[in-house]
Design a protein around this motif. Structure first.
Motif, PDB file in Angstrom:
ATOM      1  N   LEU A 130       1.112 -50.445 -48.310  1.00  0.00           N
ATOM      2  CA  LEU A 130       0.100 -51.191 -49.055  1.00  0.00           C
ATOM      3  C   LEU A 130      -1.294 -51.035 -48.456  1.00  0.00           C
ATOM      4  N   GLN A 131      -1.406 -51.061 -47.123  1.00  0.00           N
ATOM      5  CA  GLN A 131      -2.730 -50.953 -46.504  1.00  0.00           C
ATOM      6  C   GLN A 131      -3.360 -49.585 -46.754  1.00  0.00           C
ATOM      7  N   LEU A 132      -2.533 -48.526 -46.825  1.00  0.00           N
ATOM      8  CA  LEU A 132      -3.044 -47.196 -47.128  1.00  0.00           C
ATOM      9  C   LEU A 132      -3.481 -47.119 -48.587  1.00  0.00           C
ATOM     10  N   TYR A 133      -2.685 -47.710 -49.465  1.00  0.00           N
ATOM     11  CA  TYR A 133      -3.044 -47.763 -50.892  1.00  0.00           C
ATOM     12  C   TYR A 133      -4.401 -48.437 -51.069  1.00  0.00           C
ATOM     13  N   MET A 134      -4.589 -49.571 -50.387  1.00  0.00           N
ATOM     14  CA  MET A 134      -5.845 -50.301 -50.494  1.00  0.00           C
ATOM     15  C   MET A 134      -7.014 -49.498 -49.932  1.00  0.00           C
ATOM     16  N   ALA A 135      -6.771 -48.793 -48.828  1.00  0.00           N
ATOM     17  CA  ALA A 135      -7.838 -47.968 -48.248  1.00  0.00           C
ATOM     18  C   ALA A 135      -8.241 -46.865 -49.216  1.00  0.00           C
ATOM     19  N   ARG A 136      -7.258 -46.293 -49.902  1.00  0.00           N
ATOM     20  CA  ARG A 136      -7.545 -45.244 -50.880  1.00  0.00           C
ATOM     21  C   ARG A 136      -8.256 -45.805 -52.110  1.00  0.00           C
ATOM     22  N   CYS A 137      -8.120 -47.107 -52.289  1.00  0.00           N
ATOM     23  CA  CYS A 137      -8.845 -47.763 -53.382  1.00  0.00           C
ATOM     24  C   CYS A 137     -10.278 -48.083 -52.980  1.00  0.00           C
ATOM     25  N   GLY A 138     -10.619 -47.815 -51.741  1.00  0.00           N
ATOM     26  CA  GLY A 138     -11.975 -48.067 -51.272  1.00  0.00           C
ATOM     27  C   GLY A 138     -12.234 -49.509 -50.884  1.00  0.00           C
ATOM     28  N   VAL A 139     -11.166 -50.277 -50.603  1.00  0.00           N
ATOM     29  CA  VAL A 139     -11.347 -51.682 -50.237  1.00  0.00           C
ATOM     30  C   VAL A 139     -11.953 -51.809 -48.840  1.00  0.00           C
ATOM     31  N   ALA A 140     -11.366 -51.098 -47.871  1.00  0.00           N
ATOM     32  CA  ALA A 140     -11.822 -51.149 -46.483  1.00  0.00           C
ATOM     33  C   ALA A 140     -10.994 -50.143 -45.695  1.00  0.00           C
ATOM     34  N   SER A 141     -11.209 -50.110 -44.388  1.00  0.00           N
ATOM     35  CA  SER A 141     -10.373 -49.259 -43.549  1.00  0.00           C
ATOM     36  C   SER A 141      -8.952 -49.814 -43.542  1.00  0.00           C
ATOM     37  N   ARG A 142      -7.992 -49.001 -43.117  1.00  0.00           N
ATOM     38  CA  ARG A 142      -6.606 -49.461 -43.104  1.00  0.00           C
ATOM     39  C   ARG A 142      -6.422 -50.692 -42.212  1.00  0.00           C
TER      40      ARG A 142
END
Length: 254
Positions: free
Chosen positions: A8-20
């Protein structure tokens, strides 16, 4: 993501939310839901078919990665919000770049100079991980004369208030100015080192990160990193990361 299940944290990072790393914090705070259920475990696997929301807002993988080099003025904060209402560095970019970006590392509120912004969490992690040893060059200007003995000790490694600090190299520019190269850098490291010797710092200004120089970017302005610069930064961080990992526990902590 070609429907590949990822953490999930990698998915979010790829969404441009923040760093992992930052995404892991956001998840643990209970701000993220997957298919309507709150998730607090970062290792949860998701793919493009899952509905992921943060603070109730749907997030999807970013189609285009953006890499910005900003000349941050002094008295601008590296954060997406500030309860005290101080000026934010991101506000110098957001009127032009509408995608959600986050800063790669930080510059202190009073420190000026070069800082990267991106929506690529993997890039941010590689640039900021201690094992990458990406060089960062600063110009420090002081009110009192800078003792060369202090610079030599800083180069060898010194303790200040229980913290260990070590620079890579330096070049004195007269009596009250010095260029200092760090590979990691800790919170307020340069100011702490000088203040430990009762030397007041007038200005800390970052002029280089890796192969990218501040030259040509006016204060408060920014430019996109070139593809060549991005590849060079990633190549350098990967080669240094591999070099140190292959030698076991060799981590030159600043």
């Amino acid at each position: 993501m070609d429907n590949e299940k990822v953490r999930l944290q990698l998915y979010m990072a790829r969404c441009g939310v923040a760093s992992r790393r930052k995404c892991e914090e956001i998840i643990s705070q209970g701000r993220v839901s997957v298919n309507g259920s709150v998730v607090i475990q970062p290792g949860t696997k998701v793919d493009d078919d899952d509905r992921v929301t943060m603070d109730g807002r749907l997030i999807k993988p970013t189609r285009k990665n953006i890499y910005i080099a900003l000349h941050k003025p002094s008295k601008f904060l590296c954060s997406n919000e500030d309860p005290d209402g101080r000026s934010l560095a991101i506000d110098l970019i957001s009127p032009v770049i509408k995608q959600r970006l986050f800063n790669v590392g930080r510059l202190d509120y009073l420190t000026s100079g070069l800082i990267f912004f991106t929506n690529d969490g993997d890039f941010a992690k590689k640039m900021t991980h201690p094992s990458s040893h990406v060089e960062k060059e600063y110009v420090v200007t002081t009110k009192k004369e800078i003792p060369e003995e202090l610079m030599e000790n800083f180069k060898k490694g010194i303790y200040v208030g229980g913290e260990f600090f070590k620079m890579k190299s330096y070049k004195l520019n007269g009596t009250n100015s010095v260029n200092i190269v760090l590979e990691e850098g800790k919170n307020r490291e340069l100011r702490k080192v000088f203040q430990s010797q009762n030397i007041n710092v007038k200005k800390v200004h970052r002029i280089r990160i890796g192969n990218v120089k501040l030259t040509g970017i006016n204060s408060g302005h920014f430019r996109h990193l070139s593809e060549r610069e991005i590849k060079s930064l990633l190549r350098d961080s990967s080669s240094k990361n591999g070099k140190y990992n292959n030698k076991g526990n060799r981590h030159n902590i600043k």
